[in-house]
Write a protein that holds these residues in place. Sequence first.
Motif, PDB file in Angstrom:
ATOM      1  N   GLU A  32     -15.125 -37.932  26.730  1.00 33.10           N
ATOM      2  CA  GLU A  32     -15.002 -36.990  27.840  1.00 33.10           C
ATOM      3  C   GLU A  32     -13.536 -36.623  28.088  1.00 33.10           C
ATOM      4  O   GLU A  32     -13.198 -35.476  28.302  1.00 33.10           O
ATOM      5  CB  GLU A  32     -15.611 -37.622  29.093  1.00 33.10           C
ATOM      6  N   LYS A  33     -12.670 -37.655  28.005  1.00 33.63           N
ATOM      7  CA  LYS A  33     -11.230 -37.417  28.203  1.00 33.63           C
ATOM      8  C   LYS A  33     -10.631 -36.648  27.043  1.00 33.63           C
ATOM      9  O   LYS A  33      -9.724 -35.852  27.197  1.00 33.63           O
ATOM     10  CB  LYS A  33     -10.489 -38.773  28.271  1.00 33.63           C
ATOM     11  N   TYR A  34     -11.134 -36.929  25.869  1.00 33.24           N
ATOM     12  CA  TYR A  34     -10.560 -36.363  24.644  1.00 33.24           C
ATOM     13  C   TYR A  34     -11.703 -35.932  23.714  1.00 33.24           C
ATOM     14  O   TYR A  34     -12.128 -36.685  22.856  1.00 33.24           O
ATOM     15  CB  TYR A  34      -9.670 -37.427  23.971  1.00 33.24           C
ATOM     16  N   PRO A  35     -12.241 -34.724  23.925  1.00 30.12           N
ATOM     17  CA  PRO A  35     -13.371 -34.282  23.090  1.00 30.12           C
ATOM     18  C   PRO A  35     -12.883 -33.896  21.685  1.00 30.12           C
ATOM     19  O   PRO A  35     -12.240 -32.862  21.529  1.00 30.12           O
ATOM     20  CB  PRO A  35     -13.918 -33.054  23.836  1.00 30.12           C
ATOM     21  N   PRO A  36     -13.205 -34.713  20.689  1.00 30.51           N
ATOM     22  CA  PRO A  36     -12.655 -34.458  19.355  1.00 30.51           C
ATOM     23  C   PRO A  36     -13.524 -33.515  18.534  1.00 30.51           C
ATOM     24  O   PRO A  36     -14.720 -33.372  18.792  1.00 30.51           O
ATOM     25  CB  PRO A  36     -12.674 -35.859  18.726  1.00 30.51           C
ATOM     26  N   ASP A  37     -12.898 -32.885  17.532  1.00 30.42           N
ATOM     27  CA  ASP A  37     -13.661 -32.098  16.553  1.00 30.42           C
ATOM     28  C   ASP A  37     -14.231 -33.015  15.479  1.00 30.42           C
ATOM     29  O   ASP A  37     -15.331 -32.795  14.987  1.00 30.42           O
ATOM     30  CB  ASP A  37     -12.741 -31.066  15.873  1.00 30.42           C
ATOM     31  N   VAL A  38     -13.419 -34.011  15.112  1.00 27.70           N
ATOM     32  CA  VAL A  38     -13.817 -34.905  14.014  1.00 27.70           C
ATOM     33  C   VAL A  38     -13.712 -36.355  14.477  1.00 27.70           C
ATOM     34  O   VAL A  38     -12.722 -36.739  15.117  1.00 27.70           O
ATOM     35  CB  VAL A  38     -12.902 -34.709  12.780  1.00 27.70           C
ATOM     36  N   VAL A  39     -14.732 -37.134  14.166  1.00 22.58           N
ATOM     37  CA  VAL A  39     -14.722 -38.568  14.484  1.00 22.58           C
ATOM     38  C   VAL A  39     -14.824 -39.357  13.175  1.00 22.58           C
ATOM     39  O   VAL A  39     -15.660 -39.051  12.322  1.00 22.58           O
ATOM     40  CB  VAL A  39     -15.899 -38.943  15.416  1.00 22.58           C
ATOM     41  N   TYR A  40     -13.954 -40.337  13.043  1.00 22.70           N
ATOM     42  CA  TYR A  40     -14.017 -41.269  11.911  1.00 22.70           C
ATOM     43  C   TYR A  40     -14.350 -42.649  12.472  1.00 22.70           C
ATOM     44  O   TYR A  40     -13.793 -43.055  13.497  1.00 22.70           O
ATOM     45  CB  TYR A  40     -12.660 -41.378  11.217  1.00 22.70           C
ATOM     46  N   THR A  41     -15.208 -43.389  11.778  1.00 16.19           N
ATOM     47  CA  THR A  41     -15.517 -44.745  12.229  1.00 16.19           C
ATOM     48  C   THR A  41     -15.982 -45.623  11.068  1.00 16.19           C
ATOM     49  O   THR A  41     -15.929 -45.223   9.901  1.00 16.19           O
ATOM     50  CB  THR A  41     -16.545 -44.727  13.381  1.00 16.19           C
ATOM     51  N   HIS A  42     -16.441 -46.827  11.429  1.00 19.16           N
ATOM     52  CA  HIS A  42     -16.884 -47.790  10.427  1.00 19.16           C
ATOM     53  C   HIS A  42     -18.184 -47.356   9.761  1.00 19.16           C
ATOM     54  O   HIS A  42     -18.991 -46.644  10.340  1.00 19.16           O
ATOM     55  CB  HIS A  42     -17.118 -49.149  11.088  1.00 19.16           C
ATOM     56  N   SER A  43     -18.391 -47.934   8.583  1.00  6.54           N
ATOM     57  CA  SER A  43     -19.634 -47.744   7.847  1.00  6.54           C
ATOM     58  C   SER A  43     -20.679 -48.738   8.359  1.00  6.54           C
ATOM     59  O   SER A  43     -20.337 -49.858   8.744  1.00  6.54           O
ATOM     60  CB  SER A  43     -19.357 -47.998   6.369  1.00  6.54           C
ATOM     61  N   ARG A  44     -21.923 -48.343   8.305  1.00  3.58           N
ATOM     62  CA  ARG A  44     -22.989 -49.269   8.710  1.00  3.58           C
ATOM     63  C   ARG A  44     -23.201 -50.353   7.656  1.00  3.58           C
ATOM     64  O   ARG A  44     -23.947 -51.297   7.859  1.00  3.58           O
ATOM     65  CB  ARG A  44     -24.299 -48.519   8.954  1.00  3.58           C
ATOM     66  N   CYS A  45     -22.555 -50.191   6.496  1.00  9.21           N
ATOM     67  CA  CYS A  45     -22.742 -51.144   5.390  1.00  9.21           C
ATOM     68  C   CYS A  45     -21.881 -52.399   5.543  1.00  9.21           C
ATOM     69  O   CYS A  45     -21.971 -53.306   4.717  1.00  9.21           O
ATOM     70  CB  CYS A  45     -22.392 -50.482   4.064  1.00  9.21           C
ATOM     71  N   ASP A  46     -21.023 -52.463   6.567  1.00 10.82           N
ATOM     72  CA  ASP A  46     -20.068 -53.572   6.666  1.00 10.82           C
ATOM     73  C   ASP A  46     -20.728 -54.900   7.021  1.00 10.82           C
ATOM     74  O   ASP A  46     -21.769 -54.934   7.689  1.00 10.82           O
ATOM     75  CB  ASP A  46     -18.993 -53.243   7.719  1.00 10.82           C
ATOM     76  N   LEU A  47     -20.063 -55.985   6.606  1.00 13.44           N
ATOM     77  CA  LEU A  47     -20.523 -57.331   6.957  1.00 13.44           C
ATOM     78  C   LEU A  47     -20.127 -57.678   8.397  1.00 13.44           C
ATOM     79  O   LEU A  47     -20.864 -58.351   9.109  1.00 13.44           O
ATOM     80  CB  LEU A  47     -19.896 -58.340   5.980  1.00 13.44           C
ATOM     81  N   ASN A  48     -18.960 -57.231   8.814  1.00 15.00           N
ATOM     82  CA  ASN A  48     -18.435 -57.594  10.135  1.00 15.00           C
ATOM     83  C   ASN A  48     -19.292 -57.023  11.268  1.00 15.00           C
ATOM     84  O   ASN A  48     -19.555 -55.818  11.332  1.00 15.00           O
ATOM     85  CB  ASN A  48     -16.994 -57.097  10.263  1.00 15.00           C
ATOM     86  N   VAL A  49     -19.711 -57.898  12.166  1.00 10.99           N
ATOM     87  CA  VAL A  49     -20.663 -57.500  13.209  1.00 10.99           C
ATOM     88  C   VAL A  49     -20.053 -56.466  14.171  1.00 10.99           C
ATOM     89  O   VAL A  49     -20.741 -55.539  14.613  1.00 10.99           O
ATOM     90  CB  VAL A  49     -21.196 -58.753  13.950  1.00 10.99           C
ATOM     91  N   ASP A  50     -18.759 -56.610  14.466  1.00  9.87           N
ATOM     92  CA  ASP A  50     -18.113 -55.638  15.371  1.00  9.87           C
ATOM     93  C   ASP A  50     -18.092 -54.238  14.735  1.00  9.87           C
ATOM     94  O   ASP A  50     -18.225 -53.226  15.427  1.00  9.87           O
ATOM     95  CB  ASP A  50     -16.673 -56.046  15.691  1.00  9.87           C
ATOM     96  N   HIS A  51     -17.902 -54.210  13.410  1.00  3.16           N
ATOM     97  CA  HIS A  51     -17.867 -52.916  12.717  1.00  3.16           C
ATOM     98  C   HIS A  51     -19.231 -52.226  12.825  1.00  3.16           C
ATOM     99  O   HIS A  51     -19.324 -51.030  13.083  1.00  3.16           O
ATOM    100  CB  HIS A  51     -17.551 -53.110  11.235  1.00  3.16           C
ATOM    101  N   VAL A  52     -20.293 -53.018  12.612  1.00  2.00           N
ATOM    102  CA  VAL A  52     -21.641 -52.446  12.600  1.00  2.00           C
ATOM    103  C   VAL A  52     -22.012 -51.927  13.993  1.00  2.00           C
ATOM    104  O   VAL A  52     -22.577 -50.834  14.139  1.00  2.00           O
ATOM    105  CB  VAL A  52     -22.664 -53.500  12.117  1.00  2.00           C
TER     106      VAL A  52
END
Length: 232
Positions: free
Chosen positions: A104-124
């Motif tokens: 809401e504060k910063y409406p982006p055009d493009v979002v990058y994030t983690h893959s759902r394939c990761d082992l790390n629980v925080d990433h998923v």
Amino acid sequence: MKKILVIVAHSDDETLGMGATIARHAAQGDEVKLMVMTNGIGARVDNEQPSEDFIAQVKARQVASEKAANILGIKEIFQLDFPDNKMDTMALLTVVKAIEDVLEKYPPDVVYTHSRCDLNVDHVITHKAVLTACRPQKGTSVRKILSFEVLSSTEWNSPSQPSFIPQYIIDIDDYWHKKSQALQCYQAELRPYPHSRSMECIEAQATLRGATFGFNKAEAFFVERILASNSL
Ligand SMILES: [Zn+2]
């Protein structure tokens, strides 16, 4: 100029996963901001005063991430305080709401994030929460969502789980030096070779992703969504 938002679980994930692409966005005049879900150190014990050592480690991690952000050209960091390596103890809705507040504060055009394939629980969990917060409703600013790979997480998941598919390839030959410089800020998170989170392996991955597609070096992404409205 595009507005870019990179959403990661721990500071260092942005540099490991897409440091050179961030530098490339910044160099072409895009505005890049970073959202970090946890302090990357550990969870505070409830009802206990955090130790001096804990506070010092959190501070050092923050300083490292600010230095790396400066090198890469990130304009602002939204630092949250979800429990490190324990984001599965949070209600998903709480994480989604925190992301929605930033969108809401910063409406982006493009979002990058983690893959759902990761082992790390925080990433998923970050991945799931981002996809939920960025659901494609009328009026959403988000045109593109891409997920990236993070060494010592994406390649460490069980082969029984879906694997990361390098699908959207960004030539980073002119920006590798920035990624390498930013990684130096996170020395404490790097490990000696042959650990996969070593400088040698990170460079080898960039070389493999590059040479696979005819570049000297590249970072690879998976397309979660692309919406073409105004122009193709
Ligand atoms: Zn991480």
